[in-house]
Every structure is written in structure tokens, then in C-alpha cells.
Design a protein around this motif. Structure first.
Motif, mmCIF file in Angstrom:
data_model
loop_
_atom_site.group_PDB
_atom_site.id
_atom_site.type_symbol
_atom_site.label_atom_id
_atom_site.label_comp_id
_atom_site.label_asym_id
_atom_site.label_seq_id
_atom_site.Cartn_x
_atom_site.Cartn_y
_atom_site.Cartn_z
ATOM 1 N N ARG A 130 25.638 1.333 40.355
ATOM 2 C CA ARG A 130 27.107 1.300 40.497
ATOM 3 C C ARG A 130 27.583 0.012 41.153
ATOM 4 O O ARG A 130 28.775 -0.298 41.099
ATOM 5 N N ARG A 136 29.602 -2.782 36.822
ATOM 6 C CA ARG A 136 30.910 -2.545 37.415
ATOM 7 C C ARG A 136 32.033 -3.059 36.504
ATOM 8 O O ARG A 136 33.062 -2.431 36.325
ATOM 9 N N LYS A 139 32.402 -0.707 33.611
ATOM 10 C CA LYS A 139 33.179 0.464 34.045
ATOM 11 C C LYS A 139 34.674 0.133 34.085
ATOM 12 O O LYS A 139 35.512 0.908 33.604
ATOM 13 N N GLN A 140 34.999 -1.012 34.665
ATOM 14 C CA GLN A 140 36.412 -1.419 34.732
ATOM 15 C C GLN A 140 37.031 -1.539 33.346
ATOM 16 O O GLN A 140 38.157 -1.110 33.107
#
Lengths: 339, 339, 339, 339
Positions: A130, A136, A139-140
Motif C-alpha cells: 500500500r 499508490r 489506486k489513485q
């Protein structure tokens, strides 16, 4: 070296082994943290790491008694994580515990109250994926709707080389030791509960692993509440470095994290273009993630963040690991309890 | 245009639709074949394809009665494949049948004797993946032992866009229509029987597909006799063109086939490097494979090769499709009969 | 934050502007250095940088008078570099001077004695390319003979956007301000003197640059003593980020440094595969190089290294810049004096 | 094989050597052309190529006398191109001449009237780069304004291996034999006259080439009327296959053609990702271009196109080659006459 301006927070660390060294170096380099104490019964490695990082060697009792210590990094041996973490929390210290919090779902759930009571200090469990900048960003971009609704995920997580056989018995087995990262990744990326898991596992690489009752190769399917389908591919030995990739498929296309390479240098020779090698293993590949974890811990200590992953994420990933082991053993899909 | 030298073999073709056009053009361009006849009840498209390829329009009866015709390309509608093929074989003509030979395993097995009796002419069923030069090279390099023993395979097969709903009812469903290629790929690449299959499928893309009782997204696991594990990822709509990839993992590393691009042109702009698009769909991506299939048929007619894929491969892939459908329906792994 | 162990060396820094901020942060994060003083007549930015890095604001006189200060980072304005560096060296302090040491070859040569006399403290001039890990690996692999004898080099050095016009007059012009890096790269990589240079330059991007007597686009050829041929491509505006590439061609193939990307995330959409963007500019692209420069300075201060680049490298690169400007002006190749 | 429909045009070919074989096979496979005659004094290779392509061996006189022959492919030896082409044109036949039309600018200009008089049949000179689908797409996207105004070009043209020394004396030298393609590419892509060229060339690879008075490595700069700058990199031996790349830089970014690879198969092993090899040489890399050339000739013969490249392009590229040789010899930029 930066000199103090009052905002620096004193921390301690339990454990001076491989992961302990990573965390202690990151703590020492973090301008907001003062790593004051290292605790490890192995005096030699504790001393060496203390010398390198400017920390003093101490006992757990002394550390817990130091009112200036506000946070503790738990990087002791895996089987001590749960007790160490509870002791630190009970002493009012925030904890950054290297994963896993524990290898037994039953034990973890039995200790639930210690993590969920009203006034417990923050507990951060380090699931490194994560905090990787590539994941990251993925994910964004997923959350920003770049490919619309997510439909399926494919994760590849292959280690470069099999661990020494001595590592296997205390590891918890492939699913709890290794796939645990992928379980957390899936939960984090899909943003909804996994309701069912199906796993096939084989021992194709190292017969010693089979002799110890473990597997070295696995393919898993996970299904979420809304029907999203996730694939996890695991291998204990790739033969080509650390293979860490994600593909997310959605209504508007795909977002992918490819392997990074050690450098942007490539060679062109008679056989074709040869890129630089992939990172050897997790220490190299996730170096930035471990730094970001320590930053996250500094944020937590400063009251600027709450832990991204704590007891609940640990429990959920461990439940998936146990369900997967059951699935692989019985050859059938296994449903997950409601989280 | 090459003029004859006596070795040119006369063939005919049944069907002048989309795949029929592909095959007829390849036959017309093949210097060893003389496409003399096109048979299709739709006079207009038969005439147009005949005009384009220099073939005459004829009836099936006339074609079967022409003693000069040595081979027939069966590209009629899917539900006519089996009967057309049997009629051609019974008339002593070698057959190149577009896949699938049939959509019913029961029907196919009932007709087994027509394909396996001693004196039946050669039957080649066109599984295009085996003739793609990239996949063929992968297979050669695997067989040459470049990565040692194969341990696992991951296949991605995603179509660019969902088919029109009208296509679904006669298609046989996702597994028989689409995954069938992947079943054949797995069998070809692993070189040993698949003993068990597990499939999860969802309808995540197009509710009309669900209304018609079919699915549009699937993830499958296949296990072979020696424990090799294979993953297949299917989607009826990628949003980014035709996604056709294979990863083969072995003891000494991995061999991969990546997507091809329409050209080697790329653009560098503020957002980064943008490669050219992936091919739109199978007609573009497998253009070379279809030519190679026709060449293989010419080899068969010339007595220089025996069919790489015929009744047995068709039956085996169809059995995997039916087992997968059963698995998806009942939510359990399904064992395959011994091939 | 690491606490002291006696080996930490006190340094100071002149300049708190853009490059000053980069260097001061790296000094503050370096466990072997103690950045005690910041000197800048602009009290506000000096104070802010001091606050951020834990350094105190001081005058040059005070810094030179501090016997504990063993090294000084000169990141003042370009036109002060030469005098500041000489003052620091004269006071017995080792210097890490941001490039360029000066923009005038005549002035630099006139000051030669101050840099070459017997007892002068070490002078390190920061040519960042040499400290980039990708370029460094390229150099190592070239030197290891991986592609045999080097025959030619091609360097691409394109800035993302044109500088503000106000920057141009004091910059020294394209060759001294920008190509200077490439001149040093060529000298470093080929390992033999450049004997001749030919440059064509145009102002194709920004007419204001032309109005100020400068150019924004250039292609240069350099020839070395043994006949190796080097190409440099320069542009003040790429439109796609910072383009920093090297290709080295030799008897046994090529070694290349491609552009890095901001992450390993890519998107696949209808138009094809879109990689993440290239770094915006030098601050991002060479962040690691600036850290490595500071490490190199720490090594120099600790007596563990001698400067990789000092007066001689500065003079040689500047001589190439002046020769290139002459070549572009007169439209002819220009020979270099023996180094 | 396609049978005739009346629109097929009879052609003949002079020359049955390496390029002759390429062109004859493409003519034989082209559905609009009927390659009836092959002319080559070497009876054995003429016969073999005729057998393979279905053409008959004939004399030039017989071919010119055949009123059905409307076009002739001139693939004879380079020193015969000019006379053969003039003879064919004089006989009223359209010509597709393999490049170069001639190696002497003086001779070519002396023959100008034969190519430019009012009623001369079409002459197409095969500059293969213009017919490569990748380069063609680059050109289309440039012309569509995708990166705004073109500012500079960089072309890499490196051969895999040095030719046998015996090839050199009749080749015309590096610039006329090899760089000639790049001169035509530059002219085609920039769409405006080149006004000046500067070339440095060395013999770094094969001393035998130097002994024969030629060079094997060159870097050239070209400047166009509006100040665009072009770089050409040439090497007679890459060590890694055929290197054929273009980068076009413009106001809005860059468009690039990268090397193609033999397949989309790659291997991941301990050293990193290894792509498949680049094509060995021009026969492989430009196979599609040679087919497109033959299609262009069919279009010309059908009255559907006028030659993209004929006498004017041949003269202009040759003039650039002679200017480059002069530049390399005298070490100065050389201006081009107005085209």
C-alpha cells in the motif's frame, strides 16, 4: 543531518534482524523521528544496529518505562509480534508492527479487544504494497475513475528464489507468509469485501518444501460482493528476480503496474534488446515503500494521520489466507464470513 | 500473379461470410492453391467474393462431384460445420474447417466414427492461435527447454468490444465460442492432459448478455496431470483493442508473448510516451495465422503434412468448454475424462 | 534522525535559491554532514531554508572564521561562483561549487593558479550527469568492455520548456548554460580529448530568445583524438518533459540510457498503451544525482575521495562551449587546444 | 492463386539477383500483375527465378518488342540501371527501377531530358523507406500536424554487418550507397529543400574499407531552408541487427519510429527482460515496403497513381550524397544548389 526543532518524536524499536535493520535505518534518516532505543536479546546485532543508527540498546521494560517514547516499531520475530504489540499498546505507546500481526486467526480474534477498545493507542501494521508509490498511483487513478468501474484484477507475486527450508516451518505457509500481501492488495484496490476464494497450489519447485507440508506455486481466484474477479499468481522462485505486477481491468480500459528495473540502461546485442534486471527481492523493490511506512508512522505520531492498516486489515487478510489454505486442501471454493 | 506449373491444387469453399472472405482471399493469394468454387446460398455475397477471388459460384453438389477438387474449406455457418464437413469427407475431399467443428460434445462424439475411420481424408480444424508466428515461436522456445520445465501459464484473451446481442444465442456461450481458443492453447503448450478445471464467470459488461443467459467475464484455472497450473482471463470487452497475451513460467525464467501494436510509431507528449494502438480484433491480429493455416492446408493437400488439429483437438477443447460451463454453473472444480 | 557519533563534519552553504534548496536539503539529510550555516543576502529565503534544514543564517565572514567548518557548498548566483569559491579555498575550506565555476574561459584561466597550487583545499564542481546512477552504470559497463571499443555517442538533452526570457542574458547562452553538461558527459564517457567541434544552432522555438542573441535548438558534432564521433541534440523545449538519453555504439553492440518515467504505471486505452510521464525537469530527474554529489562531497571531506570534477573539468567543458559558439557563429568546425 | 479477370497487367523484369528475387516474388504474388519475362544474362539464376515465379526467360530485345508488356522492373546491376531504364522508357514501357538510378550526378543530369520530356512513360525509382508502413504512418501523422511545426529530425541507419570488401568499389561509397536512403527520407519528411550539409566520417570498423578509400561510420548534419536541423547516424556494422529509427521533434512533442523486433516473444531471465532480436537486414526489415513498392507500380501501370519518386528525387538524393562526400573530404559545410 538535521538538528532538532522541538517537533522530533522519540521512538524505540524491538528487533534488529533483517526487517529491523530496514526500519531502523529509515527511522534514523527520518527528520521527524528520533530513534532512541533498540531492543533485541541478541546483543551483537542490537549493538551494531544501534551504532549504525545512533540508538542505544535497552530492554523492553526500560523502553516502556521511558515517558518520552511515544511510538515503538515492532520488528521482533513473527511469533512475538502479537504479545509485543499488546504490551506496547498497553503501555500507551503507538505501534508500527511489521506484518503479520500474528499467524493465527483464532489468536488474533481472541485478542481483538486489545486493539479495538476505546482508548487504545494507534496501531499501524506495515503492509508494504500500500505504500509503494507505483501501487499508490494505481489506486489513485482507479479511484479517480480513469478506467470506470473495475471489473477484474490480476496480480503476479513471484519471489526470485525459494527461501531456505528452515524458514518454512515458522512462516505460516505460502498463503499466510506470502500471499497475505496480495490479499491485502485486492481488498485495498477493489474497495469491497471478498466473499469467496478458490485456490490451487502445487509444490513444483522444491521437494523440501513439500516435505515440510507447504506449497511453492499457487493460483487463486477471489470473487467480491459485486462479482468482480481477481486472480493471484504466486511462485516461490521466478528465476528472473522479483516479479511484482498488477493489472486492473475496467469498463474504460486497463491500468497496469509493470515491473521496475534496476536502471534505465539497456544493451543491444545480437540477441536483441536486453533491459536491466528486475530488483532482486522485496528489500530492493519496496525500499521506497518502507520509507513511506516510516513517514506514515511519523504522521500518526504527529496526529496528522490515522493508521491505514491495523487490526482489521490484518484480520481480514489472515482470514483470506486461512480460507485459501482450506480451499487448496479441500479442492472447493470457500466463502468468507462477513468482515 | 503466378501462373501454373502443374502443382497447383484445386479447392472449393463453402461460405462467403466474414471468415469465408478471409479464407478465400488467402486461398486466392496462395501460389499452390486454385480456389475454383465458392458455395453460399446467399447469391450476392457469394458472387462478390467469387469476383474478388476469381472463383466461380457453385452448389455443394457440383463441388463434391468435381473430381478435380481435392480440398474444401468449410466456412459455412457454425451449425452447418459438422454436416458440411462430413459430407465433404464422405466425398473424398480433404477439409479445412473453420473452428468449431461443432458446439455439442455429444453430437461430435456421436459422429466420431466419421472422422476416425481408416480411410477418411484429412480433416484440419482451424485453431488460429497455433498458427500465429508469435505463439509458434513461444512453443518452439518452450520445447527447446529455454526455461526448463514449464510450471504455470497465464493467458489473457480479451475482445475489444462486446458482440451484438444477436450473436450470443447461436454462439454456444463464452466458453465454447471464445475460451475454446485458450483451451486449445493450453493443451498445445503444456503438452499433457488437463485433468481439472475451475471457472468463475460474471456478467459485468453488458446486461443483455446476462439476459440471454451468457456471461462476459471469466477467470479459469486449469490443472494438468503433473500439477501444472494455468490461468485464463476472458473479457468480451477490453476498451483498448484486442488483448492477446501469454506468460509461461518455468524453472529457468519466463517466456512471454506481449501484445503487438499496429506500428512501431509512438508519440511523446506531455502525458508521456504513447505507443500505437493494439490491433482492433482477431481479423487484424491473426491475419498471419490465417495465411499460415491456408499454407498448412496446402501442405496437407500436397501430402507434406498431417493436420495439426482435427477431430481430437476439437473434441478435447469442447470437453474443456463444457466442463468449464458446468464448473461455473455449480461453483466447483470439474474433472475431465481421460482424453 | 541520527544522533552524532563524532564523525559528522560541519559545513556551510552559500546561496538559498533553487539549487541552494536542493543542496541544503541533501546536506541536512546526509548522516555524515552537519549543515550549520546558510549565507544569503536575501534574509527571507535564507531564514526559511535555515528553518527547514536546521541551519543558522550567517555572514560569509563568520562562516569563513568558524574553524569547525571544513567544507562549503557554493550555490550562490552564477556570477559569484568564482569569487566565492576562491574566498572559501583561500580560507582553507573544501568547496562543492554548483556548476558552472564561471562563464568566462578567460577569467577562469586567469584564476587557474588559485585552483592548482600545491596546498589548495579540494574543489568539487557539481556536474550532475556524472552522479546519475543510470549514467554511472553506463560508464561502468562501457569501461568493462561490454560493447568493445566505443565508436560513437549520441546524446539527447532537451529541456521541457523554454526558460523565462529574463534568464537568458545572464545564462551564458545555450552552449555554456545547457550543452555544458553534454560536453562534460562526452569527455567523461569517451575518455579521450575532443579535438574538434561543429555546431549548428537555430532559434526555432521562442523569438524572444533570438532577440536576446541566443539560440534554442542545436545539433553538434564532436570528434575525438582517435576519430570517435559524438552527436549532441539540444532543445530548450521538448513539449514532453525532460529528455535525457544516451546511446553508445561500439564494436560489440550498443549501450543505452533511456528516459526514466515517473512511475511504472501505464494505461491501456483505445489509443494504445500510455506510459507514465517523463520527469518534468532536472530537479526531478537528477534528484538522485544531487544526493550522490553531496555524498561525494562528504567522501572528499572525510578524505575518502578526491573530487571527480574540479577546475580542469570546468575549464575543458567551458572551452568546448566557447568553441561551439564560435563554430555556430562562423559556420565551420573549430579545433580545440590540447587540454 | 487468383485467376485473371482482364485487369491483369503484363510486366517483365531485368535482373535475377538478390533484389531481383525480392521484386520478382512480389510481382508474382501481386494479383494485378503478370510477371511474364525475366531477363538476366546469368542463365541459371534467371531460370531458377523464372521457375519459382512462373515467368519465362527472355532477352531484353524480346521483352521490349512484346506489345503486351506495359511495365518493366529494372533490377539489373547498378551500373546498368541508367541505360536499361532509358531503353525501357524509350520503348514506351513504364519502369520501376531499383535504386539508385545511377551513381554519378553528372551522368544523371546529362540524361535528364530522357526523363523529363513530355511523353516519357512513368519512371518509379524504389526508395524503400517511403513505402515502409511505419515511416509512412510517421509522415501522415507529421503532416496531420500532430506535433505542430517540425523542428528537427534524427535518423539512425546502421547496418548489421560490414559488406564484403568486394562490394565497396562499385558501391559508390557510403554516402551514395547507404546514406542515400536517409537523404531521401529527410527530404520527404521535412518537405522543404536541404540547403546545407556537414559530414564527418571515419573508418572505425574495417581497415579494408579504409584501404579501399571508403568510410564505415558517419554523422551528418543537414539544414533546411527554414532552419530545421537534421542528424543522420550511419554505421556499416551495428553488432545487434539492423537499426532503423527516426525521431521527429516538433513544437508539440515528438513522433518516433522505433526498431521493430522479429516477434512479440520475450524472455525474462536472471539478467532481465530480453526482447526478440531486431530484423537482420533490409530484406527482412523492408519486406513490406518492397511489396508496397510493387503495389505502387501496379497503381502507376493502372493509371491510378503517379510515381512518388522518380528522376527528381534520385537527382536530389544523389546531389546530397556528393555534397556530403565533399564536406567529409574538405571538413567544411557544403551548400546545395537550388533543387
Amino acid at each position: 543531518m538535521r538538528q532538532g526543532d522541538g517537533a522530533i518524536i522519540r521512538i524505540a524499536q524491538l528487533g534488529a534482524g533483517r526487517m529491523g535493520s530496514v526500519h531502523a535505518r529509515n527511522a534514523a534518516a527520518n527528520p521527524r523521528l528520533d530513534l532512541a532505543w533498540i531492543v533485541d536479546p541478541r546483543a551483537d546485532i542490537a549493538g551494531a544496529l544501534g551504532h549504525e543508527t545512533g540508538a542505544q540498546v535497552a530492554t523492553l521494560a526500560a523502553v516502556l518505562a521511558d515517558p518520552e517514547v511515544r511510538g515503538i516499531v515492532v520488528a521482533s520475530s513473527t511469533d512475538a509480534h502479537l504479545d509485543d504489540t499488546r504490551a506496547c499498546l498497553a503501555a500507551g505507546k503507538a505501534v508500527f508492527c511489521e506484518k503479520p500481526l500474528d499467524l493465527s486467526l483464532e489468536r488474533l480474534e481472541a485478542a481483538a479487544a486489545d486493539f479495538t477498545r476505546a482508548d487504545v493507542p494507534p496501531l499501524f501494521v506495515g503492509f508494504n504494497r500500500r505504500f509503494d508509490p507505483h501501487y499508490r498511483l494505481l489506486k489513485q487513478r482507479l479511484d479517480a475513475g480513469e478506467i470506470g468501474a473495475l471489473e477484474s484484477l490480476q496480480i503476479v507475486n513471484h519471489d526470485p528464489e525459494t527461501p531456505p527450508p528452515a524458514f518454512i516451518p515458522g512462516s505460516g505457509g505460502l498463503f499466510k507468509d506470502f500471499t497475505i500481501h496480495d490479499f491485502d492488495l485486492v481488498r485495498w484496490l477493489v474497495g469491497e469485501p471478498v466473499v469467496q476464494v478458490f485456490a490451487w497450489a502445487s509444490c513444483l519447485i522444491d521437494p523440501e518444501i513439500a516435505a515440510l507440508g507447504d506449497v511453492d506455486t499457487a493460483k487463486l481466484l477471489l470473487r467480491t460482493a459485486s462479482g468482480k474477479l481477481c486472480v493471484i499468481s504466486n511462485s516461490r522462485r521466478s528465476g528472473y528476480g522479483y516479479d511484482q505486477r498488477i493489472e486492473a481491468f475496467g469498463a474504460g480500459g486497463a491500468l497496469r503496474v509493470d515491473n521496475v528495473t534496476n536502471s534505465a540502461v539497456s544493451a543491444w546485442r545480437a540477441g536483441g534488446a536486453q533491459a536491466d534486471a528486475f530488483p532482486y527481492a522485496f528489500i530492493q523493490r519496496y525500499a521506497g515503500a518502507y520509507q513511506a511506512e516510516m513517514d506514515h508512522f511519523a504522521d500518526i505520531l504527529a496526529g496528522a494521520a490515522t493508521p491505514e492498516t491495523g487490526y482489521a486489515a490484518s484480520r481480514a487478510a489472515l482470514a483470506l489466507a486461512e480460507a485459501s489454505a482450506l480451499s487448496a486442501r479441500e479442492g472447493r471454493p470457500v466463502a468468507l464470513d462477513k468482515e
